[in-house]
Design an enzyme around this catalytic site. Structure first.
Site, mmCIF file in Angstrom:
data_model
loop_
_atom_site.group_PDB
_atom_site.id
_atom_site.type_symbol
_atom_site.label_atom_id
_atom_site.label_comp_id
_atom_site.label_asym_id
_atom_site.label_seq_id
_atom_site.Cartn_x
_atom_site.Cartn_y
_atom_site.Cartn_z
ATOM 1 N N GLY A 70 -30.934 -0.580 45.044
ATOM 2 C CA GLY A 70 -32.322 -0.618 45.495
ATOM 3 C C GLY A 70 -32.825 0.676 46.092
ATOM 4 O O GLY A 70 -33.918 1.136 45.780
ATOM 5 N N GLU B 225 -21.387 -7.326 41.868
ATOM 6 C CA GLU B 225 -22.175 -7.708 40.695
ATOM 7 C C GLU B 225 -21.504 -7.199 39.421
ATOM 8 O O GLU B 225 -21.392 -7.916 38.430
ATOM 9 C CB GLU B 225 -23.584 -7.120 40.780
ATOM 10 C CG GLU B 225 -24.522 -7.823 41.711
ATOM 11 C CD GLU B 225 -25.935 -7.249 41.650
ATOM 12 O OE1 GLU B 225 -26.806 -7.772 42.356
ATOM 13 O OE2 GLU B 225 -26.169 -6.270 40.898
#
Length: 205
Positions: free
Chosen positions: A19, A85
């Site tokens: 992010g 992830e």
């Protein structure tokens, strides 16, 4: 397993990204372009506070996505969240046939594969922080190397808008081909239409 994926996946694309590197620029623009093309994309907008573990809901979203689009950026590897992830994405690729597509944003494929440059320092830090669980760090390294070896997209010095359009067009073409089974019949469309709410969400090319 493969037919179950074709008929049961919930999202077209799971978007994995760091992010702080790309949310407000590249990834934001990429997500918008995918959405405008009618590609149903999962993008997590609500990261947990630092120190919290990745949620089971996020793992479920990975499992339910036909494609995983991994945006490797300079600080991707510094996030244990991103690395968890990535390990899950590799698991789904092996066990469920998920299609993984890497994007190299301001990093080279070689840096990611070899974990050199900023990636090397970040992994050294992880090895210090997880010295009681070095197997976990090794699993992250393996996942990064294997996914970086997959043919993907490297930004380099290309214009970002055209780069994004190329990614979106290729994913759209790949999705169109998955709508057909070996007999030429549409697969899994009824459930997908209910999820999307409108047939206009789809464009067959």
């Amino acid at each position: 397993m493969q037919s179950k994926i074709a008929s049961g996946w919930k999202y077209d694309v799971f978007l994995s990204f760091r992010g702080e590197d790309t949310r407000k620029n590249f990834t934001g623009h990429l997500y918008s372009a995918l959405d405008q093309k009618g590609i149903f994309t999962f993008k997590d907008n609500h990261r947990l506070e630092r120190g919290k573990v990745i949620s089971s809901e996020l793992f479920k979203a990975i499992e339910e996505s036909r494609f995983a689009l991994v945006v490797f950026s300079e600080n991707y590897v510094s996030s244990t969240w991103c690395l968890d992830e990535l390990a899950k994405i590799l698991e789904c690729m092996k066990a469920m046939g998920q299609i993984v597509l890497p994007v190299f944003y301001n990093v080279t494929p070689s840096e990611v594969r070899k974990q050199s440059g900023s990636f090397e320092k970040a992994f050294r830090d992880h090895e210090k922080n997880f010295r009681e669980d070095l197997e976990k760090v090794q699993s992250w390294r393996v996942a990064m190397t294997k996914i970086a070896n997959i043919s993907g997209w490297h930004l380099g010095d290309r214009e970002e808008s055209k780069f994004i359009q190329g990614i979106v067009d290729e994913i759209s073409n790949k999705l169109s081909s998955t709508f057909l089974n070996t007999n030429g019949n549409l697969v899994g469309m009824e459930s997908r239409m209910k999820q999307m709410g409108s047939i206009t969400r789809y464009r067959f090319e």
